[in-house]
Motif scaffolding. Structure first.
Motif, PDB file in Angstrom:
ATOM      1  N   ALA A 131       0.816  -1.217   0.000  1.00  0.00           N
ATOM      2  CA  ALA A 131       0.000   0.000   0.000  1.00  0.00           C
ATOM      3  C   ALA A 131       0.849   1.265   0.000  1.00  0.00           C
ATOM      4  CB  ALA A 131      -0.926   0.008   1.213  1.00  0.00           C
ATOM      5  N   ARG A 132       2.179   1.105   0.099  1.00  0.00           N
ATOM      6  CA  ARG A 132       3.079   2.260   0.134  1.00  0.00           C
ATOM      7  C   ARG A 132       4.216   1.991  -0.852  1.00  0.00           C
ATOM      8  NH1 ARG A 132       3.644   4.360   6.368  1.00  0.00           N
ATOM      9  NH2 ARG A 132       1.443   4.124   6.968  1.00  0.00           N
ATOM     10  N   ARG A 133       4.194   2.654  -1.966  1.00  0.00           N
ATOM     11  CA  ARG A 133       5.181   2.385  -3.001  1.00  0.00           C
ATOM     12  C   ARG A 133       6.489   3.128  -2.780  1.00  0.00           C
ATOM     13  NH1 ARG A 133       3.473  -0.456  -7.231  1.00  0.00           N
ATOM     14  NH2 ARG A 133       5.674  -1.015  -7.180  1.00  0.00           N
ATOM     15  N   ASP A 134       6.519   4.097  -1.863  1.00  0.00           N
ATOM     16  CA  ASP A 134       7.749   4.807  -1.557  1.00  0.00           C
ATOM     17  C   ASP A 134       8.562   4.003  -0.555  1.00  0.00           C
ATOM     18  OD1 ASP A 134       9.246   7.566  -1.565  1.00  0.00           O
ATOM     19  OD2 ASP A 134       9.062   6.991   0.540  1.00  0.00           O
ATOM     20  N   ARG A 135       9.859   3.794  -0.858  1.00  0.00           N
ATOM     21  CA  ARG A 135      10.710   2.952  -0.019  1.00  0.00           C
ATOM     22  C   ARG A 135      10.801   3.483   1.409  1.00  0.00           C
ATOM     23  NH1 ARG A 135      12.967  -2.207  -0.276  1.00  0.00           N
ATOM     24  NH2 ARG A 135      15.029  -2.239   0.701  1.00  0.00           N
ATOM     25  N   ALA A 136      10.921   4.779   1.568  1.00  0.00           N
ATOM     26  CA  ALA A 136      11.030   5.350   2.905  1.00  0.00           C
ATOM     27  C   ALA A 136       9.775   5.078   3.719  1.00  0.00           C
ATOM     28  CB  ALA A 136      11.301   6.854   2.820  1.00  0.00           C
ATOM     29  N   LEU A 224      -0.562 -13.286 -13.502  1.00  0.00           N
ATOM     30  CA  LEU A 224       0.874 -13.193 -13.266  1.00  0.00           C
ATOM     31  C   LEU A 224       1.585 -14.444 -13.795  1.00  0.00           C
ATOM     32  CD1 LEU A 224       0.785 -11.872  -9.592  1.00  0.00           C
ATOM     33  CD2 LEU A 224       0.983 -10.546 -11.708  1.00  0.00           C
ATOM     34  N   ARG A 225       2.681 -14.187 -14.479  1.00  0.00           N
ATOM     35  CA  ARG A 225       3.513 -15.279 -14.968  1.00  0.00           C
ATOM     36  C   ARG A 225       4.928 -14.751 -15.154  1.00  0.00           C
ATOM     37  NH1 ARG A 225       3.105 -18.625 -20.685  1.00  0.00           N
ATOM     38  NH2 ARG A 225       4.433 -20.374 -20.031  1.00  0.00           N
ATOM     39  N   GLY A 226       5.808 -15.140 -14.263  1.00  0.00           N
ATOM     40  CA  GLY A 226       7.173 -14.639 -14.298  1.00  0.00           C
ATOM     41  C   GLY A 226       7.400 -13.420 -13.428  1.00  0.00           C
ATOM     42  N   ALA A 227       6.322 -12.842 -12.904  1.00  0.00           N
ATOM     43  CA  ALA A 227       6.411 -11.747 -11.930  1.00  0.00           C
ATOM     44  C   ALA A 227       6.040 -12.308 -10.570  1.00  0.00           C
ATOM     45  CB  ALA A 227       5.470 -10.609 -12.299  1.00  0.00           C
ATOM     46  N   VAL A 228       6.740 -11.892  -9.525  1.00  0.00           N
ATOM     47  CA  VAL A 228       6.523 -12.457  -8.205  1.00  0.00           C
ATOM     48  C   VAL A 228       5.062 -12.298  -7.784  1.00  0.00           C
ATOM     49  CG1 VAL A 228       7.226 -10.322  -7.024  1.00  0.00           C
ATOM     50  CG2 VAL A 228       7.370 -12.520  -5.834  1.00  0.00           C
ATOM     51  N   HIS A 229       4.510 -13.363  -7.204  1.00  0.00           N
ATOM     52  CA  HIS A 229       3.113 -13.359  -6.786  1.00  0.00           C
ATOM     53  C   HIS A 229       2.912 -12.542  -5.512  1.00  0.00           C
ATOM     54  CE1 HIS A 229      -0.292 -15.031  -4.447  1.00  0.00           C
ATOM     55  NE2 HIS A 229      -0.897 -15.026  -5.614  1.00  0.00           N
ATOM     56  N   ASP A 230       3.791 -12.685  -4.556  1.00  0.00           N
ATOM     57  CA  ASP A 230       3.622 -12.029  -3.261  1.00  0.00           C
ATOM     58  C   ASP A 230       3.596 -10.514  -3.428  1.00  0.00           C
ATOM     59  OD1 ASP A 230       4.087 -12.523  -0.079  1.00  0.00           O
ATOM     60  OD2 ASP A 230       5.109 -10.702  -0.743  1.00  0.00           O
ATOM     61  N   GLU A 231       2.508  -9.902  -2.943  1.00  0.00           N
ATOM     62  CA  GLU A 231       2.320  -8.470  -3.172  1.00  0.00           C
ATOM     63  C   GLU A 231       3.381  -7.627  -2.479  1.00  0.00           C
ATOM     64  OE1 GLU A 231      -1.987 -10.176  -3.138  1.00  0.00           O
ATOM     65  OE2 GLU A 231      -0.092 -10.557  -2.096  1.00  0.00           O
ATOM     66  N   ASN A 232       3.797  -8.048  -1.278  1.00  0.00           N
ATOM     67  CA  ASN A 232       4.829  -7.276  -0.594  1.00  0.00           C
ATOM     68  C   ASN A 232       6.180  -7.417  -1.280  1.00  0.00           C
ATOM     69  OD1 ASN A 232       3.458  -5.872   1.401  1.00  0.00           O
ATOM     70  ND2 ASN A 232       3.612  -7.521   2.893  1.00  0.00           N
ATOM     71  N   GLY A 237      10.214  -4.477  -4.799  1.00  0.00           N
ATOM     72  CA  GLY A 237      11.084  -4.516  -5.971  1.00  0.00           C
ATOM     73  C   GLY A 237      11.358  -5.891  -6.525  1.00  0.00           C
ATOM     74  N   GLY A 238      10.719  -6.922  -5.968  1.00  0.00           N
ATOM     75  CA  GLY A 238      10.863  -8.275  -6.507  1.00  0.00           C
ATOM     76  C   GLY A 238      11.943  -9.108  -5.848  1.00  0.00           C
ATOM     77  N   VAL A 239      12.851  -8.470  -5.117  1.00  0.00           N
ATOM     78  CA  VAL A 239      13.894  -9.179  -4.363  1.00  0.00           C
ATOM     79  C   VAL A 239      13.631  -8.922  -2.892  1.00  0.00           C
ATOM     80  CG1 VAL A 239      16.357  -9.418  -3.910  1.00  0.00           C
ATOM     81  CG2 VAL A 239      15.566  -8.900  -6.229  1.00  0.00           C
ATOM     82  N   ALA A 240      13.197  -9.950  -2.191  1.00  0.00           N
ATOM     83  CA  ALA A 240      12.830  -9.784  -0.785  1.00  0.00           C
ATOM     84  C   ALA A 240      13.291 -11.005   0.003  1.00  0.00           C
ATOM     85  CB  ALA A 240      11.320  -9.594  -0.641  1.00  0.00           C
ATOM     86  N   GLY A 241      13.523 -10.805   1.278  1.00  0.00           N
ATOM     87  CA  GLY A 241      14.015 -11.898   2.102  1.00  0.00           C
ATOM     88  C   GLY A 241      13.028 -13.021   2.280  1.00  0.00           C
TER      89      GLY A 241
END
Length: 357
Positions: A131-136, A224-232, A237-241
């Protein structure tokens, strides 16, 4: 095992199928005992909520599941983050029982790196980063939760994506390298896992996931196909822990063999035996241990593994030197509560086959 593969998509009559398609790979020692695919990697163009059914693509556009199909691993990605963390511990750069606040000052005192890996930090299960697209703004949400955790007192178990997101930030700050580079350089490249990596990916050869729309999803993104499913993970940015990796059954089989071999695969070593034991011994570091709900009769014998929301899972059993990878697209075309009965059934069949050998 072949009979199980053929039936893994199904559920009792009158209910939707568990998944459109799946890949199952099982092995013992250095031998792959069974490897098969069933169903469809892509079948639907969308979801019809009025009639609660998938909208089929034209029949000639359905794509069969193959043993080399690439899947969105969802939370199975957490295992790779945990492996990177334990590598840093083994190298003397990170202390398991050191305070997270020494690396991420917003964290409350008393929360340790071990807590992040064991889900005993008290952090809430998730936060609405989507719900917040700004990284900060996203980080502000995390820092507020880290300062005063709402998932329970530290020491109590509360499974949380935030633990692995925080661990990602800690590792990136510690090493000066992004998580995708750490996973690539320290795990996937040394082991030759050429089909494992973060997206986005070209869609060809990738299992489709969800027609992601509100109200059942948290964002309106379409099929979705090839894009990460998890919304968070997507919002981060697609790379998450906690999510974001894509892989195949064959690549995950190599990872399982590496762990069963005490951290080595062929001439390549990514961890020492003591570090592997720290990951897999109860209660586990990043790995779920002896979880019967998805491990079936493999549980209780030294089994460890993980599941992913999209339908993915792996189990390795040190007591019998066996492993099972089951990858499915259960959220195609829409997420629903399908349970883990097919996963448990597959693990039980493998356990009984080993016992009878």
């Amino acid at each position: 095992m072949a009979r199980l593969v053929a039936g893994v998509c199904g559920l009792p009559e009158g209910r939707p199928p568990w998944c459109p398609g799946a890949v199952v790979l099982a092995g013992r020692g250095p031998v792959v005992a069974a490897e098969a695919a069933t169903g469809w990697a892509v079948r639907y163009r969308g979801y019809d909520p009025a009639h609660d059914r998938g909208l089929d693509l034209p029949r000639d556009q359905w794509e069969p599941m193959r043993v080399g199909t690439v899947f969105d691993l969802a939370s199975v990605s957490k295992l790779f983050t945990a492996l990177v963390a334990v590598q840093q511990v083994e190298r003397g750069r990170l202390a398991l029982d050191g305070p997270v606040a020494a690396h991420l000052p917003a964290f409350a005192p008393g929360i340790t790196v071990r807590d992040l890996l064991r889900h005993t930090s008290g952090l809430a299960p998730e936060l609405p980063f989507y719900a917040r697209r700004d990284r900060a703004d996203q980080l502000a949400l995390l820092w507020a939760e880290a300062a005063a955790p709402t998932g329970g007192p530290p020491g109590g178990h509360c499974y949380s994506d935030l633990n692995l997101i925080a661990l990602q930030l800690l590792l990136e700050g510690l090493t000066g390298r992004p998580l995708d580079a750490l996973v690539r350089d320290d795990i996937t490249a040394p082991l030759g896992l050429t089909s494992t990596g973060y997206g986005p990916l070209a869609p060809q050869g990738v299992a489709a996931t969800e027609d992601q729309r509100r109200p059942w999803a948290k964002a309106d993104r379409g099929l979705l196909r090839g894009a990460v499913h998890d919304e968070n993970a997507w919002a981060l940015g697609g790379v998450a822990g906690h999510a974001g990796l894509f892989s195949t059954a064959q690549d995950l089989a190599v990872l399982c063999r590496t762990l069963l071999n005490g951290g080595a695969y062929g001439t390549t070593r990514i961890l020492g035996p003591a570090a592997v034991a720290a990951l897999l011994d109860p209660p586990g570091l990043g790995f779920a241990v002896d979880q019967r709900y998805f491990m079936g009769e493999l549980a209780g014998r030294g089994a460890a593994g993980h599941t992913g929301f999209t339908g993915t899972s792996l189990v390795l059993d040190r007591a019998t030197d066996t492993f099972l990878v089951l990858l499915a697209n259960t959220v195609h075309p829409r997420r629903r509560a399908g349970g883990s009965a097919p996963r448990a059934a597959a693990a039980t069949r493998l356990a009984r086959a080993v016992a009878a050998a």
